[in-house]
Design an enzyme around this catalytic site. Structure first.
Site, short mmCIF file in Angstrom:
data_model
loop_
_atom_site.label_atom_id
_atom_site.label_comp_id
_atom_site.label_asym_id
_atom_site.label_seq_id
_atom_site.Cartn_x
_atom_site.Cartn_y
_atom_site.Cartn_z
N GLU A 155 0.89 -1.16 0.00
CA GLU A 155 0.00 0.00 0.00
C GLU A 155 0.93 1.21 0.00
OE1 GLU A 155 -2.47 0.61 3.58
OE2 GLU A 155 -2.15 2.68 2.99
N CYS A 191 -3.13 7.33 5.73
CA CYS A 191 -3.03 7.05 4.30
C CYS A 191 -4.34 7.39 3.60
CB CYS A 191 -2.64 5.60 4.06
SG CYS A 191 -3.42 4.45 5.20
#
Lengths: 509, 509
Positions: free
Chosen positions: A245, A282
Site C-alpha cells: 500500500e 493514508c
C-alpha cells in the site's frame, strides 16, 4: 564494520531515547527467515492458529499501559489514539481467529467425477494452502495496527504463514516489545518463537524481500520505498507476490447542492478528517473539489475557521516534518494557489495544519500544478474550486489510483436525484473504497472492507484491512483422484470439519 | 519500412501456406486497445455477457468442420484432437456463462453498521468489478482452448473485460477465423467488435503489455517469453497483474510397491501420457521416479515397448523440432544417461518419441545433470531410477515449481498404508495439482480445477483453467454509507439479483 545502532527517538524533541537494537546483518536476516520457515509445521493446525491469535490479542491487551507508553514516547501519537489503535489491533487479531475457525477462506471446492463434461471431469478437490514465510514491512504511522502485530501479520499468521517483520525506524522499541509479546503468546501454544521474526535496517529489508525462502510480502509506506521493494520482488529469480500500500490522494467531490445544503457540516467534517492524527493517515483527504460561488465560499470559510482552531502537532519524525514543510511551501508558491490557513512549521518540533486553494482548471492539464496531485503526508489538503462538472471530470481523469474516493451529496442527490449515481460511477474506477457523505479516515475492520485500490494505492488487487486480507498469503492446490484415506480432512466428502464449500457445483455452508 | 508479413505455415512440410496478415504496428496495437476499452460498457450487463459467451460457443461449434480443417493445416494436431479441443473450448465458454449467471464470483459482502466493533463499522458493501482491457498471449499448443477463444479470453469476457489477443505465430489463420466468429457472436448482442482485438507479431506483444489502458495480462508459453513479458508488466509506470503459465516438469513418483503391483499398467500409462499430442502438453510428465530393481526394470521394459510402438509425429513448428532434437541430444550425452528408446529427429519433418534413464542420485546435486530438471517440450521424459526414498526427496527438494505432481501408489498405499500420505505431503508444495494413480495430461474444466503452481509453473497464484480463473480479471471495491438509491443492485439489501453473498458475516445463497 560495527553493526549500525538502531535508536528510539522522541519526535517531540528530536532526541535519541535509547539504543534498541542494531541493524540486522544478512546472516541475521537469513537466520530469522530460516527460523520462520521452521515454524511452519507448528501453524499447520487451524485450531492452534486461532488460539494463538486470541492469545496474542489477550497478551497485547494485558500490556496496554506499557505498550501505549512506549509507543507514545517514540511516535508522539498520544495515549488516546494509541489506546484506540491497540484495541483495534487486538480486535483484528480476534477477527482473524474467527475467520480461521470458520474456514471459508480455504475456498474448498469438490467435484465428483462427471463423464458428461467435455472433457470428462475426474474427482477433483481444491483448497488453499499457506504460501510460506511472509515478509511484512511495518508502517510509520500505525505502530500497532499496521506494524508488528498489525493486519499483515495477523492475516499471514491466520493463513498459516510465519512472518518476519522489518520494523519501522520510527518505533523500534515498540516493535521489540510487541514482538516479544506475540512470541509469548506463541509459546503458550507450543509454537516456536521464530514464527515472528523482527529485523531492523533498510538493507535488512532488501535482503528480506530477496530471500529465497520468503514467499510473499506485505508493505505499507511510501510510493518510493514500496516501489523499490516491489521491483526487487519482481526481479527475483522466483518472483513473489508483493502486496504494497503505497500512497493515495483520496479525492473528495462536494456537489454544489451539498455545499448549499450543509457548508458548515462539510467544512467542519473535512477539517477534522484532514487534521486527524496530524494528517498522518493514508486515507487523509488530500484533494477536495468544492464549487465556486457562495456555497463553496461558505464551506471554505468554515474550513478556515476550523483548521485555524486546530493546534500544531508533532509528526512521527523530523524527516517527515522537513518533507512536510518543504512540500507545502513548494505547493503554496504555485501560481493561483492561495493559503487561507498556511500549513508549515509550527514550533521547533511541530507542524501547523493548513490548506490551499486552487482553481480546478489549473489541475486539468500537465504543468507545475501536477505537484498538487501528489500526496503530501501531514495536515494539509488542497481545495480545488470548480465552476462546472466538466472541470471536475477533467481533473479526476488525470488522478492516479486511490485507496478512497468520497462524494458529498445533498439529501436529494443521495436519494437519487440529479447526478449522484453518475458521480458514483465516475469515482468508482479511481479507488478501492467509495464513500457517500462520510470521511475516509477511519478504516473499519470488517468482512466487506477493502483497503486497497488502483496503483499506487496498492501494488495488487488485494486489501490490507478486513477479512479478505487473508487471501494474499494462500495458494490453491487441487487433488485429483486422491483416495479418501490420503485426503486432508478439509477435502473429504463427509466434511468432518464442517467447512463452507462448493460441492459438485453447489454452494454449501 | 513495409509491415512484416504473417504467414500460415504447414508444419508437415515447413512450407508457407498463405499470408494471413501483417504484424501490427504500435498504432494498430493502440487502436485495438482503444477499441477494446470502448467496448467495456457493452459488457457491463451480466445477462448480456452470458448470452454473448453462449453465442460464441454456438457459432464456434457451428463452424467446427471449417475451424478444425484450418487449425490442422497449420498445427498438424490432427482432426480428432482438434475436434475434441474445439468441443472443450465451447464447453468452457458455456461454463463461464453459467458462472456469470450465478454471480458468486462477484464476492458480494455486505456489513450493516456495527457500533460494537473496534472501531465501529459503518455500512460497508463490497463486490468485484472488471479490471479493464485484458491482454491475452495465445499458446502454441492449443489453437483453440488456450488461444483466441480459450480460457483466458473466456474468463476475461465473463469478468466483463474486453480482450486483445496477441496471436501465436503457429496458427495465425485459425486465430483470424476464430476472432471473426467471436465478433459475429458479439454483434448478435450489440457488443462492438472491438471487444475482441487480435494482433500479430512479437513487437506488437510487447507494445500491448506496455499499453497504459491494458489492465492485466494472461499468457501461456515458454519461461523465456513469459518472463520477458512479466518483467515488462512489472516495470510499467503502473504495474499490472501478469498471469503467466510458463513451464513445468510435472514430476511423477512411482513407489516400489506400485511398480511391483502393476508395472505394465504404469509403463503403458506413462507412455501414453508423455507421447500424447506428440508430447506438446504443458502437463506432460517430464521427470519420473522409478525404483531400481526388478519391479522398476519391468516398468522400464513396458515403457520401452510402448514408446517404441509410438509413431513419429509432427511438432507445431520447425523451430520447436530443432529445439527438441538439440535438447534431447544434449541430455542423452550426459554421463550415466541411457536412452532405452532414443528420442530425436524422425523423418524430415517429424520427431520420434523416446525416453532417457539416469540414476536419481545424479540429480541430487548441482551439476551438468541439472539440464534434466528443465522442461524439454516434445515427446521425451526422463526416468530417474532411485534406490531409496531419501534419493527421491533429495531431488524433489531441488525442483522448480510445477503445474502438476503425480503419485503412483499401490492399492495398500492408496488405502493409507505405508508412505502414501507422507509422499502426498511431500509433493504438495511442488505443484498446483497433485494426482494419485492418474496421469497429468488432460486438464478438466471444472470448479475445483487448479491449473497453476509455484513459479515458473505460473507467475501468480491463480489458475488459467476452471471456474476460479475469472478471479484474475477483477478487483474489489467497497461502498461505504452509500444510500440504497445509488447502490448497484448487486449490493442492495433486498438482493434483487439473487446473488450468493456474505451478509452481516453469514454466508447466504
Amino acid at each position: 564494520m560495527a553493526a549500525a545502532p538502531v535508536w528510539s527517538v522522541d519526535p517531540r524533541t528530536g532526541k535519541q531515547r535509547e539504543q534498541v537494537a542494531v541493524e540486522a546483518t544478512p546472516q541475521e536476516v537469513d537466520q530469522a527467515v530460516h527460523a520462520a520457515q521452521a515454524a511452519r509445521p507448528a501453524l499447520a493446525d487451524r485450531t492452534v492458529r486461532a488460539a494463538f491469535l486470541r492469545s496474542a490479542a489477550e497478551l497485547l491487551a494485558a500490556s496496554e499501559e506499557h505498550l501505549v507508553e512506549a509507543a507514545d514516547a517514540e511516535t508522539a501519537l498520544g495515549p488516546v489514539r494509541l489506546t484506540g489503535e491497540l484495541a483495534r489491533t487486538c480486535y483484528q487479531l480476534r477477527a482473524f481467529a474467527d475467520i480461521v475457525d470458520e474456514g471459508a477462506f480455504l475456498d474448498v471446492v469438490i467435484d465428483h467425477p462427471d463423464a458428461t463434461a467435455t472433457p470428462p471431469v475426474p474427482d477433483l478437490r481444491r483448497y488453499k494452502i499457506p504460501l510460506g514465510v511472509v515478509a511484512v514491512y511495518a508502517a510509520s504511522n500505525f505502530p500497532f495496527a499496521f506494524s508488528v502485530p498489525g493486519g499483515d501479520t495477523a492475516s499471514a499468521l491466520a493463513a498459516g504463514c510465519p512472518v518476519v517483520v522489518k520494523a519501522h525506524p520510527d518505533h523500534p522499541a515498540t516493535s521489540e516489545l510487541v514482538a516479544a509479546t506475540i512470541r509469548r503468546a506463541a509459546a503458550r501454544h507450543g509454537i516456536p518463537e521464530g514464527v515472528l521474526g523482527l529485523v531492523h535496517g533498510f538493507e535488512a529489508g532488501l535482503e528480506l524481500v530477496r530471500h529465497p525462502l520468503v514467499a510473499a510480502a506485505g508493505f505499507t509506506g511510501s510510493v518510493r520505498g514500496g516501489r523499490a521493494l516491489f521491483d526487487a520482488a519482481a526481479a527475483r529469480p522466483v518472483p513473489i507476490p508483493f502486496h504494497g500500500e503505497l500512497g493515495s490522494l483520496n479525492p473528495v467531490v462536494i456537489t454544489e447542492a451539498a455545499a448549499a445544503e450543509r457548508a458548515d457540516t462539510i467544512g467542519t467534517g473535512l477539517a477534522g478528517s484532514m487534521t486527524l492524527g496530524v494528517g498522518q493517515f493514508c486515507v487523509k483527504p488530500g484533494l477536495v473539489f468544492a464549487p465556486r460561488g457562495e456555497a463553496g465560499d461558505a464551506l471554505v470559510k468554515t474550513l478556515t475557521a476550523a483548521v485555524s482552531d486546530t493546534e500544531a502537532g508533532v509528526l512521527l519524525d523530523h524527516r517527515m516534518r522537513d518533507n512536510f514543510v518543504a512540500g507545502v511551501t513548494a505547493r503554496a508558491e504555485l501560481p493561483e494557489v492561495e493559503a487561507p490557513v498556511t500549513p508549515g512549521a509550527g514550533g521547533d518540533h511541530t507542524v501547523a495544519p493548513g490548506f490551499l486553494t486552487v482553481p480546478a482548471a489549473r489541475l486539468a492539464e500537465d504543468g507545475p500544478h501536477d505537484l498538487l496531485l501528489e500526496e503530501c503526508f501531514g495536515p494539509v489538503t488542497v481545495v480545488a474550486r470548480y465552476g462546472s462538472a466538466d472541470e471536475v471530470t477533467a481533473v479526476l481523469s488525470r488522478l492516479p489510483g486511490n485507496l478512497s474516493a468520497t462524494l458529498q451529496l445533498s439529501e436529494g442527490e443521495a436519494a437519487g436525484e440529479g447526478r449522484g449515481a453518475e458521480l458514483l460511477a465516475e469515482l468508482t474506477p479511481l479507488a478501492g473504497r467509495v464513500l457517500v457523505n462520510g470521511w475516509p479516515t477511519g478504516v473499519a475492520v470488517a468482512p466487506a472492507q477493502h483497503h486497497g485500490g488502483p496503483y499506487p494505492a496498492t501494488t495488487s488487487t488485494s486489501t490490507s484491512v478486513g477479512g479478505t486480507a487473508i487471501e494474499r498469503w494462500l495458494r490453491p492446490v487441487a487433488y485429483q483422484t486422491t483416495p479418501e484415506a490420503l485426503l486432508p480432512p478439509e477435502l473429504r466428502d463427509g466434511n468432518p470439519l464442517g467447512l463452507p464449500r462448493r460441492y459438485n457445483g453447489r454452494l454449501e455452508h
